[in-house]
Design a protein around this motif. Structure first.
Motif, mmCIF file in Angstrom:
data_model
loop_
_atom_site.group_PDB
_atom_site.id
_atom_site.type_symbol
_atom_site.label_atom_id
_atom_site.label_comp_id
_atom_site.label_asym_id
_atom_site.label_seq_id
_atom_site.Cartn_x
_atom_site.Cartn_y
_atom_site.Cartn_z
ATOM 1 N N MET A 1 -4.046 8.877 -3.216
ATOM 2 C CA MET A 1 -4.265 8.410 -4.579
ATOM 3 C C MET A 1 -3.105 8.773 -5.494
ATOM 4 N N ALA A 3 0.368 7.680 -5.032
ATOM 5 C CA ALA A 3 1.494 6.984 -4.422
ATOM 6 C C ALA A 3 2.750 7.148 -5.268
ATOM 7 N N ARG A 104 -3.190 -2.897 -12.921
ATOM 8 C CA ARG A 104 -3.766 -2.370 -11.684
ATOM 9 C C ARG A 104 -4.748 -1.229 -11.949
ATOM 10 N N LYS A 110 -5.472 -4.816 -5.443
ATOM 11 C CA LYS A 110 -5.765 -6.165 -4.951
ATOM 12 C C LYS A 110 -6.491 -7.006 -5.989
ATOM 13 N N ASP A 393 -0.213 2.353 -5.847
ATOM 14 C CA ASP A 393 -1.029 2.718 -4.695
ATOM 15 C C ASP A 393 -1.766 1.477 -4.197
ATOM 16 N N ARG A 394 -1.332 0.925 -3.072
ATOM 17 C CA ARG A 394 -1.916 -0.319 -2.562
ATOM 18 C C ARG A 394 -3.370 -0.144 -2.129
ATOM 19 N N SER A 395 -3.808 1.108 -1.964
ATOM 20 C CA SER A 395 -5.196 1.345 -1.547
ATOM 21 C C SER A 395 -6.131 1.542 -2.740
ATOM 22 N N TYR A 396 -5.585 1.602 -3.941
ATOM 23 C CA TYR A 396 -6.430 1.877 -5.117
ATOM 24 C C TYR A 396 -7.268 0.644 -5.459
ATOM 25 N N THR A 397 -8.562 0.849 -5.619
ATOM 26 C CA THR A 397 -9.478 -0.249 -5.940
ATOM 27 C C THR A 397 -10.274 0.068 -7.206
#
Length: 464
Positions: A1, A3, A104, A110, A393-397
């Motif tokens: 978390m 990045a 974001r 995403k 952070d590409r994993s952050y949702t």
């Protein structure tokens, strides 16, 4: 978390004739430069153009407002849009990233692709085509050349500016500002002197409260349509500059240009002129020959000033969707793509330039309203937080954030939209409401976000 943020390398700084490297990276301190005052002309110049004038024309000719009713609606709509721009621009120097990268936080990496694509299409295709057409008509009349050739010239210049990037765009806005300000100031004095400001409302318009709210909505859609770009042009400022000054200069440039020219547009409708299919020619037909020529030149320059920003930020938004392009030319490639796409749409629109302008302005407001609601609700909940670890952070949702946006958008449109092809269920019952979709969308999306995301963001404060 947490990045790491990709950053610029200090090689660009204040170079003008150099392609801005990379895409949407964090702006390193070595590349920071400028003062908040430059944002005055950054946001005034692109709004000293015919699309702004036509806001006032719409209010009087189509919405059935008198001049003074139109002026009041213009001030309210522009004021609300400029207020949003104040808060978003003020955050740019602190975070040092484009506006859609900041997005974001409330939408996740995403989920943020949805508003980013909407913004890229709105700016890089919709606004690009709209402004290119007005610039082409002006240049065609001024030089006595065909509209298509004029369109090619206008598109080539504005795409080249955006391709080189931030610094050349900023420089062009600075150079254009005194030219545009002087010409339009003289034009405004002449038109206001000839206008019949006490003329009655035209027959067949919407009129009443509904017409007033349509005026507010259309002007808000135009002004707030710049909000998804706000931090793009303040992010290069040193992190130490005053956020208040940054926001004030950006909002002042936007508000002053939009209100003055839109009010002049409203006044111009009260002057009896010969009918013509060329909207820029109609606007200048009551002016002395030398001033008409100067105004047509200013309209063409204003279109370039607006679209240099539109296509630049469209490319930035497209890169922010997560599409992988060569890092050193990502933004430039996306900019070239939107330049071509915008040209094709503008070419198609030459045949009927003004037919869908009203609908386009309101459609912008439909999605920008709930987008602003989510963004401001997130900014409120994260006050005092560190957010840098989340931006790349590409994993952050944050799927509840996207859900809030979609709820605000869908519900407000279904209930309150007032378009030719679809009328919302509430408006069908109470037609005098006009179109308040953007207000409802903003409030509903913000309320949903505050309820759905409060606990998540509080837990992230502990994690950081």
């Amino acid at each position: 978390m947490t990045a790491a943020e990709p950053t610029t390398d200090g090689s660009y700084r204040d170079r003008l004739v150099a392609v801005e490297p990379g895409g949407n990276e964090f702006i390193a301190e070595a590349d920071r430069h400028g003062r908040p005052s430059q944002l005055l002309w950054t946001w005034a110049s692109p709004n000293l153009e015919f699309a702004t004038i036509f806001l006032g024309v719409l209010a009087v000719s189509y919405f059935g407002m008198t001049f003074w009713q139109a002026a009041a609606g213009i001030v309210v709509g522009a004021g609300l849009g400029a207020l949003a721009h104040f808060f978003l621009s003020a955050r740019g120097p602190q975070l040092g990233v484009p506006q859609m990268v900041i997005g974001r936080l409330p939408f996740g990496f995403k989920g943020n692709a949805v508003p980013s694509v909407l913004m890229a299409i709105t700016a890089g295709v919709g606004w690009f085509a709209t402004n290119s057409v007005s610039g082409a008509f002006a240049l065609s009349t001024l030089l006595g050349i065909g509209p298509l050739l004029a369109l090619v010239l206008v598109v080539a210049v504005q795409t080249a500016l955006a391709f080189f990037g931030h610094n050349l765009v900023q420089a062009f806005e600075r150079w254009a500002f005194p030219v545009l300000a002087v010409i339009f100031a003289i034009t405004a004095v002449v038109i206001m002197g000839k206008a019949d400001l006490s003329a009655p409302a035209v027959e067949g318009g919407v009129g009443g409260v509904g017409g007033f709210l349509l005026t507010v909505g259309a002007v808000f859609g135009y002004v707030a349509g710049w909000a998804p770009y706000a931090a793009d042009f303040s992010r290069y400022l040193p992190a130490t500059v005053s956020p208040v000054r940054t926001g004030l200069f950006a909002a002042a440039g936007l508000f002053s240009a939009c209100t003055i020219l839109a009010i002049v547009g409203a006044a111009s409708v009260t002057i009896v002129t010969a009918a013509t299919d060329n909207p820029t020619d109609a606007f200048t037909s009551s002016l002395p020959g030398w001033l008409a020529a100067a105004t047509l030149l200013a309209i063409a320059i204003g279109a370039v000033a607006a679209n240099a920003i539109n296509v630049y930020s469209a490319g930035m938004a497209f890169v922010t969707t997560g599409v992988k392009l060569p890092a050193h030319i990502a933004r430039a490639l996306a900019t070239a793509f939107f330049g071509v796409a915008g040209f094709l749409i503008a070419w198609w629109a030459l045949a009927d330039a003004a037919a869908s302008y009203e609908a386009f302005l309101l459609l912008i407001a439909y999605w920008v309203g709930p987008w602003l609601g989510v963004v401001f609700a997130d900014q409120y909940l994260r006050r005092g937080h560190r957010v840098d670890g989340f931006l790349y952070d590409r994993s952050y949702t944050n799927w509840p954030g996207l859900a809030s946006f979609l709820i605000g958008l869908v519900v407000s449109v279904l209930l309150f939209c007032n378009q030719e092809k679809f009328v919302g269920f509430v408006v069908r019952a109470v037609p005098e409401l006009g179109d308040i979709t953007f207000f409802i969308g903003f409030l509903l999306a913000a309320g949903c976000y505050l309820v759905l995301c409060r606990s998540k963001i509080e837990s992230e404060r502990v994690a950081v």
